[in-house]
Design a protein around this motif. Structure first.
Motif, PDB file in Angstrom:
ATOM      1  N   ALA A 122       1.022 -54.971 -79.696  1.00  0.00           N
ATOM      2  CA  ALA A 122      -0.319 -54.448 -79.982  1.00  0.00           C
ATOM      3  C   ALA A 122      -0.260 -52.989 -80.429  1.00  0.00           C
ATOM      4  CB  ALA A 122      -1.204 -54.587 -78.748  1.00  0.00           C
ATOM      5  N   VAL A 123       0.612 -52.193 -79.816  1.00  0.00           N
ATOM      6  CA  VAL A 123       0.739 -50.786 -80.221  1.00  0.00           C
ATOM      7  C   VAL A 123       1.313 -50.714 -81.628  1.00  0.00           C
ATOM      8  CG1 VAL A 123       1.956 -48.621 -79.770  1.00  0.00           C
ATOM      9  CG2 VAL A 123       0.892 -49.865 -77.880  1.00  0.00           C
ATOM     10  N   GLU A 124       2.376 -51.476 -81.887  1.00  0.00           N
ATOM     11  CA  GLU A 124       2.993 -51.439 -83.215  1.00  0.00           C
ATOM     12  C   GLU A 124       2.027 -51.868 -84.315  1.00  0.00           C
ATOM     13  OE1 GLU A 124       6.636 -53.633 -83.373  1.00  0.00           O
ATOM     14  OE2 GLU A 124       7.710 -52.196 -82.113  1.00  0.00           O
ATOM     15  N   ARG A 125       1.191 -52.816 -84.016  1.00  0.00           N
ATOM     16  CA  ARG A 125       0.268 -53.333 -85.027  1.00  0.00           C
ATOM     17  C   ARG A 125      -1.112 -52.687 -84.962  1.00  0.00           C
ATOM     18  NH1 ARG A 125       1.944 -58.425 -87.285  1.00  0.00           N
ATOM     19  NH2 ARG A 125       3.975 -58.977 -86.450  1.00  0.00           N
ATOM     20  N   ALA A 126      -1.299 -51.790 -83.991  1.00  0.00           N
ATOM     21  CA  ALA A 126      -2.577 -51.101 -83.793  1.00  0.00           C
ATOM     22  C   ALA A 126      -3.729 -52.104 -83.666  1.00  0.00           C
ATOM     23  CB  ALA A 126      -2.838 -50.097 -84.912  1.00  0.00           C
ATOM     24  N   HIS A 127      -3.455 -53.212 -82.965  1.00  0.00           N
ATOM     25  CA  HIS A 127      -4.478 -54.245 -82.783  1.00  0.00           C
ATOM     26  C   HIS A 127      -5.565 -53.838 -81.803  1.00  0.00           C
ATOM     27  CE1 HIS A 127      -2.017 -57.946 -84.260  1.00  0.00           C
ATOM     28  NE2 HIS A 127      -2.452 -57.198 -85.236  1.00  0.00           N
ATOM     29  N   THR A 128      -5.193 -53.067 -80.816  1.00  0.00           N
ATOM     30  CA  THR A 128      -6.164 -52.660 -79.801  1.00  0.00           C
ATOM     31  C   THR A 128      -6.079 -51.161 -79.617  1.00  0.00           C
ATOM     32  OG1 THR A 128      -4.560 -52.925 -78.019  1.00  0.00           O
ATOM     33  CG2 THR A 128      -5.926 -54.840 -78.534  1.00  0.00           C
ATOM     34  N   ASN A 129      -7.082 -50.616 -78.988  1.00  0.00           N
ATOM     35  CA  ASN A 129      -7.002 -49.203 -78.612  1.00  0.00           C
ATOM     36  C   ASN A 129      -5.933 -49.080 -77.544  1.00  0.00           C
ATOM     37  OD1 ASN A 129      -9.061 -48.488 -80.328  1.00  0.00           O
ATOM     38  ND2 ASN A 129     -10.637 -48.760 -78.785  1.00  0.00           N
ATOM     39  N   TRP A 130      -5.003 -48.190 -77.754  1.00  0.00           N
ATOM     40  CA  TRP A 130      -3.946 -48.002 -76.772  1.00  0.00           C
ATOM     41  C   TRP A 130      -4.142 -46.685 -76.071  1.00  0.00           C
ATOM     42  CZ3 TRP A 130      -2.083 -43.695 -78.922  1.00  0.00           C
ATOM     43  CH2 TRP A 130      -1.994 -43.618 -80.299  1.00  0.00           C
ATOM     44  N   ARG A 131      -3.532 -46.600 -74.912  1.00  0.00           N
ATOM     45  CA  ARG A 131      -3.633 -45.384 -74.114  1.00  0.00           C
ATOM     46  C   ARG A 131      -2.456 -44.477 -74.409  1.00  0.00           C
ATOM     47  NH1 ARG A 131      -4.968 -47.231 -68.097  1.00  0.00           N
ATOM     48  NH2 ARG A 131      -3.326 -45.684 -67.870  1.00  0.00           N
ATOM     49  N   LEU A 132      -2.668 -43.200 -74.251  1.00  0.00           N
ATOM     50  CA  LEU A 132      -1.625 -42.227 -74.512  1.00  0.00           C
ATOM     51  C   LEU A 132      -0.420 -42.443 -73.607  1.00  0.00           C
ATOM     52  CD1 LEU A 132      -0.790 -39.823 -76.200  1.00  0.00           C
ATOM     53  CD2 LEU A 132      -1.948 -38.337 -74.546  1.00  0.00           C
ATOM     54  N   ASP A 133      -0.645 -42.813 -72.341  1.00  0.00           N
ATOM     55  CA  ASP A 133       0.490 -43.032 -71.443  1.00  0.00           C
ATOM     56  C   ASP A 133       1.338 -44.219 -71.894  1.00  0.00           C
ATOM     57  OD1 ASP A 133      -1.545 -44.813 -70.664  1.00  0.00           O
ATOM     58  OD2 ASP A 133      -0.934 -44.775 -68.569  1.00  0.00           O
ATOM     59  N   THR A 134       0.729 -45.217 -72.509  1.00  0.00           N
ATOM     60  CA  THR A 134       1.471 -46.360 -73.039  1.00  0.00           C
ATOM     61  C   THR A 134       2.369 -45.923 -74.186  1.00  0.00           C
ATOM     62  OG1 THR A 134      -0.299 -47.886 -72.420  1.00  0.00           O
ATOM     63  CG2 THR A 134       1.235 -48.642 -74.117  1.00  0.00           C
ATOM     64  N   VAL A 135       1.827 -45.157 -75.108  1.00  0.00           N
ATOM     65  CA  VAL A 135       2.603 -44.679 -76.247  1.00  0.00           C
ATOM     66  C   VAL A 135       3.698 -43.724 -75.775  1.00  0.00           C
ATOM     67  CG1 VAL A 135       2.508 -43.403 -78.423  1.00  0.00           C
ATOM     68  CG2 VAL A 135       0.733 -45.053 -77.863  1.00  0.00           C
ATOM     69  N   THR A 136       3.421 -42.917 -74.771  1.00  0.00           N
ATOM     70  CA  THR A 136       4.422 -42.004 -74.224  1.00  0.00           C
ATOM     71  C   THR A 136       5.599 -42.775 -73.643  1.00  0.00           C
ATOM     72  OG1 THR A 136       2.737 -40.345 -73.768  1.00  0.00           O
ATOM     73  CG2 THR A 136       4.798 -40.135 -72.582  1.00  0.00           C
TER      74      THR A 136
END
Length: 82
Positions: free
Chosen positions: A40-54
């Motif tokens: 989901a993060v790679e495809r920007a399918h959903t709003n992600w949280r900064l801690d997830t991306v970190t």
């Protein structure tokens, strides 16, 4: 490299994962996230949280710099300081 959108950040994360020869499943295992969340993060399918991306950036040895005033983020390889 300045990145302005979730799509650009996701693309950069996917590129780095490929450079390291990792699957989404392997990255998920390294981060403790689900494979679906990594996707989901790679495809920007959903709003992600900064801690997830970190978490993902840490696993990929990327530095994430967020600049709220300019609304741009930056993802760079970590380089050892000499």
């Amino acid at each position: 490299m300045a990145l302005a959108t979730a799509q650009e950040i996701g693309r950069r994360i996917r590129e780095r994962r490929h450079e390291l020869g990792l699957t989404q499943a392997a990255l998920a295992e390294k981060t403790g996230l689900s494979e679906n969340r990594v996707c989901a993060v790679e495809r920007a399918h959903t709003n992600w949280r900064l801690d997830t991306v970190t978490l993902i950036c840490d696993a990929l040895d990327l530095t994430l710099e967020v600049r709220p005033a300019g609304r741009f983020a930056s993802l760079e390889y970590r380089r050892e300081q000499t």
